[in-house]
Design a protein around this motif. Structure first.
Motif, PDB file in Angstrom:
ATOM      1  N   MET A  71      71.822   8.052 121.143  1.00 55.36           N
ATOM      2  CA  MET A  71      73.119   7.896 121.267  1.00 55.36           C
ATOM      3  C   MET A  71      72.983   6.510 122.234  1.00 55.36           C
ATOM      4  O   MET A  71      73.443   6.765 122.746  1.00 55.36           O
ATOM      5  CB  MET A  71      74.057   8.880 121.889  1.00 55.36           C
ATOM      6  CG  MET A  71      74.095  10.128 121.337  1.00 55.36           C
ATOM      7  SD  MET A  71      75.123  11.328 121.795  1.00 55.36           S
ATOM      8  CE  MET A  71      76.535  10.498 121.938  1.00 55.36           C
ATOM      9  N   GLU A  72      72.397   5.008 121.201  1.00 55.38           N
ATOM     10  CA  GLU A  72      71.763   4.105 122.578  1.00 55.38           C
ATOM     11  C   GLU A  72      72.736   3.942 122.558  1.00 55.38           C
ATOM     12  O   GLU A  72      72.856   2.983 124.134  1.00 55.38           O
ATOM     13  CB  GLU A  72      71.173   3.020 121.581  1.00 55.38           C
ATOM     14  CG  GLU A  72      69.601   3.626 121.125  1.00 55.38           C
ATOM     15  CD  GLU A  72      68.928   3.034 120.745  1.00 55.38           C
ATOM     16  OE1 GLU A  72      68.537   1.941 120.485  1.00 55.38           O
ATOM     17  OE2 GLU A  72      68.355   3.118 120.112  1.00 55.38           O
ATOM     18  N   THR A  73      74.116   3.285 122.157  1.00 60.85           N
ATOM     19  CA  THR A  73      75.402   2.735 122.626  1.00 60.85           C
ATOM     20  C   THR A  73      76.328   3.500 124.084  1.00 60.85           C
ATOM     21  O   THR A  73      76.189   2.631 125.085  1.00 60.85           O
ATOM     22  CB  THR A  73      76.329   2.376 121.648  1.00 60.85           C
ATOM     23  OG1 THR A  73      76.114   1.496 120.662  1.00 60.85           O
ATOM     24  CG2 THR A  73      77.577   1.889 122.467  1.00 60.85           C
ATOM     25  N   ASP A  74      76.663   4.712 124.027  1.00 59.76           N
ATOM     26  CA  ASP A  74      76.364   5.423 124.820  1.00 59.76           C
ATOM     27  C   ASP A  74      75.634   5.602 126.094  1.00 59.76           C
ATOM     28  O   ASP A  74      76.263   5.379 127.202  1.00 59.76           O
ATOM     29  CB  ASP A  74      76.954   6.999 124.333  1.00 59.76           C
ATOM     30  CG  ASP A  74      78.354   7.047 123.645  1.00 59.76           C
ATOM     31  OD1 ASP A  74      78.955   5.987 124.118  1.00 59.76           O
ATOM     32  OD2 ASP A  74      78.394   8.113 122.684  1.00 59.76           O
ATOM     33  N   ALA A  75      74.292   5.295 126.041  1.00 60.29           N
ATOM     34  CA  ALA A  75      73.371   5.077 126.634  1.00 60.29           C
ATOM     35  C   ALA A  75      73.000   3.603 127.146  1.00 60.29           C
ATOM     36  O   ALA A  75      73.782   3.926 128.482  1.00 60.29           O
ATOM     37  CB  ALA A  75      71.237   5.773 126.224  1.00 60.29           C
TER      38      ALA A  75
END
Length: 93
Positions: A71-75
Motif C-alpha cells: 500500500m505504497e500511497t498510504d505508506a
C-alpha cells in the motif's frame, strides 16, 4: 522468540502497553507479518495518543507496515504525517 513472549504478555491481559505493542510490531515486521505489525502499530497509538514520541514513531511503523503490504500511497502519506509530527515536536523545544 521475543515476539512470542510479547504475545503471551498482551494476550494474557496482564496490561496494556504502548511499549510492548511497539516492540511486538517491530518483531512482526522483521518476521514478515505485516498485517499483525500494522494492528500493533495502530494499537500502540490508540493506547497512548498523548505520548508525542509514540505518535510519530507509530506513524513511521505504520508506514513500514503499509509499504510491506503493498500500500505504497498510504505508506507515503503515513511517512509524511510522521515527518510533520516530528518537525512540530522539534520546533516546540
Amino acid at each position: 522468540m521475543a515476539g512470542l513472549y510479547c504475545v503471551y504478555f498482551i494476550d494474557g491481559g496482564t496490561m496494556v502497553s504502548r511499549t510492548v505493542d511497539s516492540r511486538r510490531c517491530l518483531t512482526y515486521l522483521m518476521n514478515e507479518n505485516a498485517e499483525e505489525a500494522l494492528t500493533d502499530a495502530l494499537q500502540a497509538q490508540v493506547v497512548s495518543p498523548e505520548w508525542p514520541t509514540a505518535l510519530y514513531l507509530q506513524v513511521y511503523l505504520q508506514a513500514a507496515c503499509l509499504f510491506k503490504l503493498g500500500m505504497e500511497t498510504d505508506a507515503q502519506q503515513a511517512f509524511k504525517d510522521g515527518t510533520t509530527l516530528e518537525a512540530k515536536k522539534t520546533n516546540r523545544r
